[in-house]
Design an enzyme around this catalytic site. Sequence first.
Site, PDB file in Angstrom:
ATOM      1  N   LYS A  58       4.051  -5.009  -9.835  1.00 24.08           N
ATOM      2  CA  LYS A  58       4.576  -5.979  -9.811  1.00 24.08           C
ATOM      3  C   LYS A  58       2.741  -6.506 -10.001  1.00 24.08           C
ATOM      4  O   LYS A  58       2.328  -6.554  -8.749  1.00 24.08           O
ATOM      5  CB  LYS A  58       5.547  -6.379  -8.874  1.00 24.08           C
ATOM      6  N   LYS A  63      -2.655  -5.438  -4.796  1.00 23.89           N
ATOM      7  CA  LYS A  63      -3.047  -6.906  -4.087  1.00 23.89           C
ATOM      8  C   LYS A  63      -1.037  -7.228  -3.594  1.00 23.89           C
ATOM      9  O   LYS A  63      -0.765  -8.077  -2.490  1.00 23.89           O
ATOM     10  CB  LYS A  63      -3.677  -7.535  -4.211  1.00 23.89           C
ATOM     11  N   SER A  88     -10.446 -15.183  -7.252  1.00 14.83           N
ATOM     12  CA  SER A  88     -10.385 -15.709  -8.196  1.00 14.83           C
ATOM     13  C   SER A  88      -9.385 -14.303  -9.117  1.00 14.83           C
ATOM     14  O   SER A  88      -9.820 -14.062 -10.260  1.00 14.83           O
ATOM     15  CB  SER A  88     -12.327 -14.628  -9.322  1.00 14.83           C
ATOM     16  N   ASN A  90      -6.374 -10.778  -8.500  1.00 15.52           N
ATOM     17  CA  ASN A  90      -5.306 -10.427  -8.034  1.00 15.52           C
ATOM     18  C   ASN A  90      -4.250 -10.683  -7.226  1.00 15.52           C
ATOM     19  O   ASN A  90      -3.477 -10.724  -7.085  1.00 15.52           O
ATOM     20  CB  ASN A  90      -6.025  -8.792  -8.140  1.00 15.52           C
ATOM     21  N   GLY A 191     -12.130  -5.077   1.261  1.00 17.70           N
ATOM     22  CA  GLY A 191     -12.251  -4.168   2.232  1.00 17.70           C
ATOM     23  C   GLY A 191     -10.433  -4.263   3.351  1.00 17.70           C
ATOM     24  O   GLY A 191     -10.437  -3.408   3.588  1.00 17.70           O
ATOM     25  N   ASP A 220     -22.441  -4.120  -0.937  1.00 18.04           N
ATOM     26  CA  ASP A 220     -22.790  -4.609   0.372  1.00 18.04           C
ATOM     27  C   ASP A 220     -21.573  -3.976   1.142  1.00 18.04           C
ATOM     28  O   ASP A 220     -22.375  -3.404   2.570  1.00 18.04           O
ATOM     29  CB  ASP A 220     -21.692  -6.433   0.374  1.00 18.04           C
ATOM     30  N   LYS A 282      -3.210   7.403 -20.604  1.00 20.53           N
ATOM     31  CA  LYS A 282      -2.900   6.372 -21.249  1.00 20.53           C
ATOM     32  C   LYS A 282      -2.322   5.544 -20.650  1.00 20.53           C
ATOM     33  O   LYS A 282      -1.519   4.765 -20.432  1.00 20.53           O
ATOM     34  CB  LYS A 282      -1.248   7.419 -22.247  1.00 20.53           C
TER      35      LYS A 282
END
Length: 333
Positions: A58, A63, A88, A90, A191, A220, A282
């Site tokens: 979803k 996230k 910025s 998800n 992370g 990083d 796909k």
Amino acid sequence: MELNHETSSDSYAADISSIRQAQERIAPFVRKTPVLTSETLDSIAGRKLYFKCECFQKGGAFKFRGASNAIYSLDDDQATKGVVTHSSGNHAAALSLAAKLRGIPAYIVIPKNAPKCKFDNVKRYGGQVIFCEPTMQSREDTANKVMQDTGAVLIPSSNYGPVISGQGTIALEFLEQVSGIDTLIVPISGGGMASGVALAAKSINPAIRVLAAEPKGADDAYQSKINGRITKLAEVNTIADGLRAFLGDVTWPIVRDLVDEVIVVDDKEIIQAMKLCYEILKIAVEPSGAIGLAAVLSDKFQKNPAYSGSNHVGIVISGGNVDLGVLWNSYDK
């Protein structure tokens, strides 16, 4: 590497029990995502690959697991004032959707230069957008002001125990779906996923390898592993917009101790992996989501004798929120 269970629960922000609790907590809300395989990609990679498709989660990305666990971990008094984050991408959409399901407000601080598709997702899921300048200082200052004005709870995108526990459910699910995986490859940015996956996977199978994939223009985590301390970059430059964040004080100890290596790839390798995902699997995959495949196909992995025994490789396809407008426009040029 043998996981010391005592230190894991005492010194880390999450552990196998918090991840199992998260799995139970978020089960009514998250999708159990499918695992895809491809004989063509197996032959290209020279080993068996399994793709955990969090692009079908979803909100279009993994996230949603961490956001749901964070939101449903709040007590009613905390929850009624809402949640705030600066993101910025998800995580912003995921938090908006999870907050909507719980019926509470979500205040989302977004840099003005964020991809339009990710901004649209936040609006679609009912998040209240507050724009800021595209600097970490501006993001943090704006989020702090929202917290003061509303009393909302800050839910960081990765550097937060409940989020790490939520992301760790990917590994629980993946290792239930496919037996015999000897190596897991996950994208790394802040992370949260790498930490959660490493904690869960190594608790279940201490011998499993957990590798993180990172873009060269935002390496990083790679530099932090080499230096033995959190290393932040003066600037980041990569097509993988979901992988531009830095490790935090909560995620770093887990990544330091439990992620075996960070494999760095360049943007061309990421774009080639996206192309393979479109043409062969796909599925629509954003650059951040394709980086695990890019890592497996890279010389750094293919020519490293340490990975000659990595015959059953699980790859987390972390998200599918690609801004197709940018892609189509780039073809015109």
